[in-house]
Design a protein around this motif. Structure first.
Motif, PDB file in Angstrom:
ATOM      1  N   ARG A 162       0.828  -1.212   0.000  1.00 42.19           N
ATOM      2  CA  ARG A 162       0.000   0.000   0.000  1.00 42.19           C
ATOM      3  C   ARG A 162       0.857   1.253   0.000  1.00 42.19           C
ATOM      4  N   ILE A 163       1.950   1.227   0.763  1.00 43.20           N
ATOM      5  CA  ILE A 163       2.862   2.372   0.771  1.00 43.20           C
ATOM      6  C   ILE A 163       3.488   2.545  -0.607  1.00 43.20           C
ATOM      7  N   ALA A 164       3.875   1.442  -1.229  1.00 42.26           N
ATOM      8  CA  ALA A 164       4.444   1.511  -2.576  1.00 42.26           C
ATOM      9  C   ALA A 164       3.418   2.041  -3.574  1.00 42.26           C
ATOM     10  N   ALA A 165       2.179   1.608  -3.446  1.00 43.69           N
ATOM     11  CA  ALA A 165       1.132   2.089  -4.349  1.00 43.69           C
ATOM     12  C   ALA A 165       0.887   3.575  -4.141  1.00 43.69           C
ATOM     13  N   PHE A 166       0.935   4.017  -2.879  1.00 41.70           N
ATOM     14  CA  PHE A 166       0.734   5.442  -2.619  1.00 41.70           C
ATOM     15  C   PHE A 166       1.885   6.271  -3.186  1.00 41.70           C
ATOM     16  N   SER A 167       3.087   5.721  -3.175  1.00 44.42           N
ATOM     17  CA  SER A 167       4.229   6.458  -3.730  1.00 44.42           C
ATOM     18  C   SER A 167       4.119   6.600  -5.247  1.00 44.42           C
ATOM     19  N   LEU A 168       3.350   5.737  -5.885  1.00 47.53           N
ATOM     20  CA  LEU A 168       3.147   5.840  -7.334  1.00 47.53           C
ATOM     21  C   LEU A 168       2.334   7.070  -7.712  1.00 47.53           C
ATOM     22  N   THR A 169       1.679   7.681  -6.750  1.00 51.46           N
ATOM     23  CA  THR A 169       0.901   8.874  -7.067  1.00 51.46           C
ATOM     24  C   THR A 169       1.810  10.033  -7.451  1.00 51.46           C
ATOM     25  N   GLN A 229      -2.292  -4.732  -7.914  1.00 47.41           N
ATOM     26  CA  GLN A 229      -1.576  -4.824  -9.191  1.00 47.41           C
ATOM     27  C   GLN A 229      -0.083  -5.014  -8.949  1.00 47.41           C
ATOM     28  N   LEU A 230       0.462  -4.299  -7.970  1.00 44.37           N
ATOM     29  CA  LEU A 230       1.879  -4.466  -7.634  1.00 44.37           C
ATOM     30  C   LEU A 230       2.163  -5.881  -7.137  1.00 44.37           C
ATOM     31  N   VAL A 231       1.248  -6.426  -6.344  1.00 43.45           N
ATOM     32  CA  VAL A 231       1.407  -7.800  -5.859  1.00 43.45           C
ATOM     33  C   VAL A 231       1.416  -8.774  -7.029  1.00 43.45           C
ATOM     34  N   LEU A 232       0.529  -8.576  -7.990  1.00 41.65           N
ATOM     35  CA  LEU A 232       0.487  -9.464  -9.149  1.00 41.65           C
ATOM     36  C   LEU A 232       1.782  -9.387  -9.960  1.00 41.65           C
ATOM     37  N   ILE A 233       2.310  -8.183 -10.136  1.00 32.90           N
ATOM     38  CA  ILE A 233       3.571  -8.018 -10.864  1.00 32.90           C
ATOM     39  C   ILE A 233       4.709  -8.689 -10.093  1.00 32.90           C
TER      40      ILE A 233
END
Length: 57
Positions: free
Chosen positions: A9-16, A45-49
């Motif tokens: 979730r932190i990684a996904a938030f950094s994608l913003t 999506q990051l988990v799937l990758i």
């Protein structure tokens, strides 16, 4: 919450802050679902990758 889930979730938030295809995915979902659900979906999506990288390497 799981440590791995929190990290993704932190990684996904950094994608913003980046201009990437995952950023575009996040923006599309944010307009329809709202920010919290968009972050969770982008984290998935990051988990799937990540999983695909581990299993096909």
């Amino acid at each position: 919450m799981n440590r791995a889930a929190n990290a993704f979730r932190i990684a996904a938030f950094s994608l913003t802050q980046s201009l990437s295809t995952l950023w575009a995915f996040y923006r599309r979902l944010r307009s329809c679902l709202g920010t919290p659900k968009a972050i969770t979906a982008t984290a998935r999506q990051l988990v799937l990758i990540f999983h695909r990288m581990l299993t096909t390497a």
